[in-house]
Design an enzyme around this catalytic site. Structure first.
Site, PDB file in Angstrom:
ATOM      1  N   ASN A 253       1.275  -2.094   5.368  1.00 45.84           N
ATOM      2  CA  ASN A 253       0.494  -0.933   5.378  1.00 45.84           C
ATOM      3  C   ASN A 253      -0.834  -0.811   4.543  1.00 45.84           C
ATOM      4  O   ASN A 253      -1.536  -0.138   4.862  1.00 45.84           O
ATOM      5  CB  ASN A 253       1.566   0.241   4.976  1.00 45.84           C
ATOM      6  CG  ASN A 253       0.583   1.723   4.734  1.00 45.84           C
ATOM      7  OD1 ASN A 253       0.257   2.241   5.842  1.00 45.84           O
ATOM      8  ND2 ASN A 253       0.320   2.031   3.643  1.00 45.84           N
TER       9      ASN A 253
ATOM     10  N   THR B 131       1.792   3.498  -2.648  1.00 45.97           N
ATOM     11  CA  THR B 131       1.647   4.444  -3.537  1.00 45.97           C
ATOM     12  C   THR B 131       1.037   5.743  -3.251  1.00 45.97           C
ATOM     13  O   THR B 131       0.950   6.752  -3.877  1.00 45.97           O
ATOM     14  CB  THR B 131       0.846   3.893  -4.812  1.00 45.97           C
ATOM     15  OG1 THR B 131      -0.446   3.768  -4.433  1.00 45.97           O
ATOM     16  CG2 THR B 131       1.458   2.562  -5.360  1.00 45.97           C
ATOM     17  N   ARG B 132       0.713   5.975  -1.975  1.00 43.35           N
ATOM     18  CA  ARG B 132       0.114   7.255  -1.406  1.00 43.35           C
ATOM     19  C   ARG B 132      -0.004   7.279   0.116  1.00 43.35           C
ATOM     20  O   ARG B 132       0.248   6.251   0.645  1.00 43.35           O
ATOM     21  CB  ARG B 132      -1.502   7.438  -2.290  1.00 43.35           C
ATOM     22  CG  ARG B 132      -2.217   6.357  -1.717  1.00 43.35           C
ATOM     23  CD  ARG B 132      -3.760   6.680  -2.364  1.00 43.35           C
ATOM     24  NE  ARG B 132      -4.794   5.727  -2.003  1.00 43.35           N
ATOM     25  CZ  ARG B 132      -6.060   6.150  -1.997  1.00 43.35           C
ATOM     26  NH1 ARG B 132      -6.440   6.971  -2.538  1.00 43.35           N
ATOM     27  NH2 ARG B 132      -6.885   5.006  -1.485  1.00 43.35           N
TER      28      ARG B 132
ATOM     29  N   SER C 155      -3.803   1.060  13.721  1.00 40.93           N
ATOM     30  CA  SER C 155      -4.608   2.422  13.563  1.00 40.93           C
ATOM     31  C   SER C 155      -5.112   2.531  15.297  1.00 40.93           C
ATOM     32  O   SER C 155      -5.059   1.565  15.756  1.00 40.93           O
ATOM     33  CB  SER C 155      -5.788   2.503  12.757  1.00 40.93           C
ATOM     34  OG  SER C 155      -6.924   3.223  13.214  1.00 40.93           O
TER      35      SER C 155
ATOM     36  N   ILE D 158      -4.175  10.836  10.704  1.00 40.77           N
ATOM     37  CA  ILE D 158      -3.205  11.409   9.834  1.00 40.77           C
ATOM     38  C   ILE D 158      -3.771  12.026   8.568  1.00 40.77           C
ATOM     39  O   ILE D 158      -4.739  11.293   8.111  1.00 40.77           O
ATOM     40  CB  ILE D 158      -2.298  10.181   9.599  1.00 40.77           C
ATOM     41  CG1 ILE D 158      -1.821   9.297  10.763  1.00 40.77           C
ATOM     42  CG2 ILE D 158      -1.067  10.393   8.502  1.00 40.77           C
ATOM     43  CD1 ILE D 158      -1.087  10.309  11.680  1.00 40.77           C
TER      44      ILE D 158
ATOM     45  N   GLY E  79       0.809  -1.265  -0.256  1.00 39.09           N
ATOM     46  CA  GLY E  79       0.169   0.062   0.042  1.00 39.09           C
ATOM     47  C   GLY E  79       0.791   1.221   0.025  1.00 39.09           C
ATOM     48  O   GLY E  79       0.549   2.336   0.777  1.00 39.09           O
TER      49      GLY E  79
ATOM     50  N   TYR F 248     -13.819  -2.129  10.146  1.00 41.97           N
ATOM     51  CA  TYR F 248     -12.321  -1.447   9.935  1.00 41.97           C
ATOM     52  C   TYR F 248     -11.767  -1.583  11.420  1.00 41.97           C
ATOM     53  O   TYR F 248     -10.785  -1.912  11.392  1.00 41.97           O
ATOM     54  CB  TYR F 248     -12.601   0.063   9.679  1.00 41.97           C
ATOM     55  CG  TYR F 248     -11.279   0.478   9.543  1.00 41.97           C
ATOM     56  CD1 TYR F 248     -10.361   0.383   8.444  1.00 41.97           C
ATOM     57  CD2 TYR F 248     -10.622   1.407  10.515  1.00 41.97           C
ATOM     58  CE1 TYR F 248      -8.876   1.165   8.405  1.00 41.97           C
ATOM     59  CE2 TYR F 248      -9.325   2.074  10.360  1.00 41.97           C
ATOM     60  CZ  TYR F 248      -8.548   1.886   9.263  1.00 41.97           C
ATOM     61  OH  TYR F 248      -7.269   2.528   9.404  1.00 41.97           O
ATOM     62  N   CYS F 249     -12.456  -1.283  12.329  1.00 45.65           N
ATOM     63  CA  CYS F 249     -11.898  -1.371  14.066  1.00 45.65           C
ATOM     64  C   CYS F 249     -11.631  -2.776  13.993  1.00 45.65           C
ATOM     65  O   CYS F 249     -10.405  -3.004  14.658  1.00 45.65           O
ATOM     66  CB  CYS F 249     -13.109  -0.846  14.876  1.00 45.65           C
ATOM     67  SG  CYS F 249     -13.316   0.967  14.899  1.00 45.65           S
TER      68      CYS F 249
ATOM     69  N   LYS G  41      -8.427  -3.849  12.220  1.00 53.01           N
ATOM     70  CA  LYS G  41      -7.339  -3.479  12.898  1.00 53.01           C
ATOM     71  C   LYS G  41      -6.993  -4.137  14.398  1.00 53.01           C
ATOM     72  O   LYS G  41      -5.822  -4.129  14.594  1.00 53.01           O
ATOM     73  CB  LYS G  41      -7.492  -1.678  12.841  1.00 53.01           C
ATOM     74  CG  LYS G  41      -7.146  -1.204  11.658  1.00 53.01           C
ATOM     75  CD  LYS G  41      -5.856  -1.356  10.996  1.00 53.01           C
ATOM     76  CE  LYS G  41      -5.898  -0.499   9.488  1.00 53.01           C
ATOM     77  NZ  LYS G  41      -4.527  -0.718   8.959  1.00 53.01           N
TER      78      LYS G  41
END
Length: 247
Positions: free
Chosen positions: A82, A9-10, A136, A182, A7, A149-150, A153
């Site tokens: 990442n 590239t950005r 995170s 971030i 991950g 998502y939580c 992580k």
């Protein structure tokens, strides 16, 4: 010194890849597709950087990544996990579908686990290596409108400790870096809300984090000077994780 940054590239991943390249590392950067920033890195660093298309959720693409990395470098000294996705749409957790859930889990957790397993074996055979998982504050902070998502992580946080315990005897150190808020594309839609909360005292450090803040943590871990701290979590969150009775 050879690294893989998934991950990359950005956002945070790009910041990490750029910092490693500047520090003299050779880096394979992965993502599902390349970016203009990746082209700029290639122009600046030449053969020191290579982009490999890889969707963490696809076993064949993970295997191709590992094979390409070993053919290119012969060994891998550092894996930075990442790659990750946020929910496509933030939903109340009572409305999340199995498809919503799998989207986050397949990429953020399952794909990362099996890539780490594959490269963990390689590093164990080498007798050395370092793995850094980018998690995170959502691994321990509830957001009921992005529960999947939580959970992903939180699982990655436990995965860090599991691999740290399993690989320590093989000379492989495993760490977690837990970013706070971030400034990246991932928070673009809610950036102003977060910024207002930070001004209101959400974090002791009164600013949004930057990808470079996370990259600095990875560089420190990649140096080898913290290997005795395997299994450790670095909270790169502006002090968000500090318990306070008042601001």
């Amino acid at each position: 010194m050879q690294a893989i940054v998934t991950g990359g590239t950005r956002g945070i991943g790009l910041g990490i890849a750029s910092a490693l390249l500047e520090d003299g590392w050779s880096v394979i950067v992965t993502a599902r597709k390349s970016s203009d920033e990746m082209t700029k890195l290639a122009e600046k660093y030449g053969e020191k950087v290579l982009f490999v298309s890889c969707d963490n959720a696809v076993p064949e693409q993970r295997e191709n990544l590992v094979n390409t990395a070993l053919e290119r470098f012969g060994s891998i000294d550092l894996l930075v996990n990442n790659a990750g996705v946020a929910p496509r749409i933030r939903k109340d957790m009572l409305e999340i579908t199995p498809e919503d859930y799998r989207y986050c889990m397949d990429i953020n957790l399952e794909g990362t686990f099996f890539l780490t397993q594959r490269l963990g074996k390689t590093m164990a055979a080498q007798g050395a290596g370092r793995i850094v998982n980018i998690t995170s504050i959502s691994s321990y902070t509830v957001s009921v409108n992005r529960a999947e998502y939580c959970i992903s992580k939180a699982g990655l946080s436990m995965m860090t400790r599991l691999f740290a315990a399993r690989l320590a005897g093989d000379g492989v150190a495993v760490f977690e870096v837990s970013p706070g808020i971030i400034e990246t594309d991932m928070i673009a839609s809610v950036k102003e809300q977060y910024a207002a909360k930070i001004v209101g005292g959400l974090t002791p450090v009164p600013r949004l984090g930057q990808p470079q803040d996370i990259a600095g943590c990875v560089l420190a871990l990649a140096s080898g000077k913290l290997d005795f701290c395997t299994g450790t979590t670095i909270h790169a969150d502006g002090g968000f994780s500090v318990r306070r009775l008042y601001s």
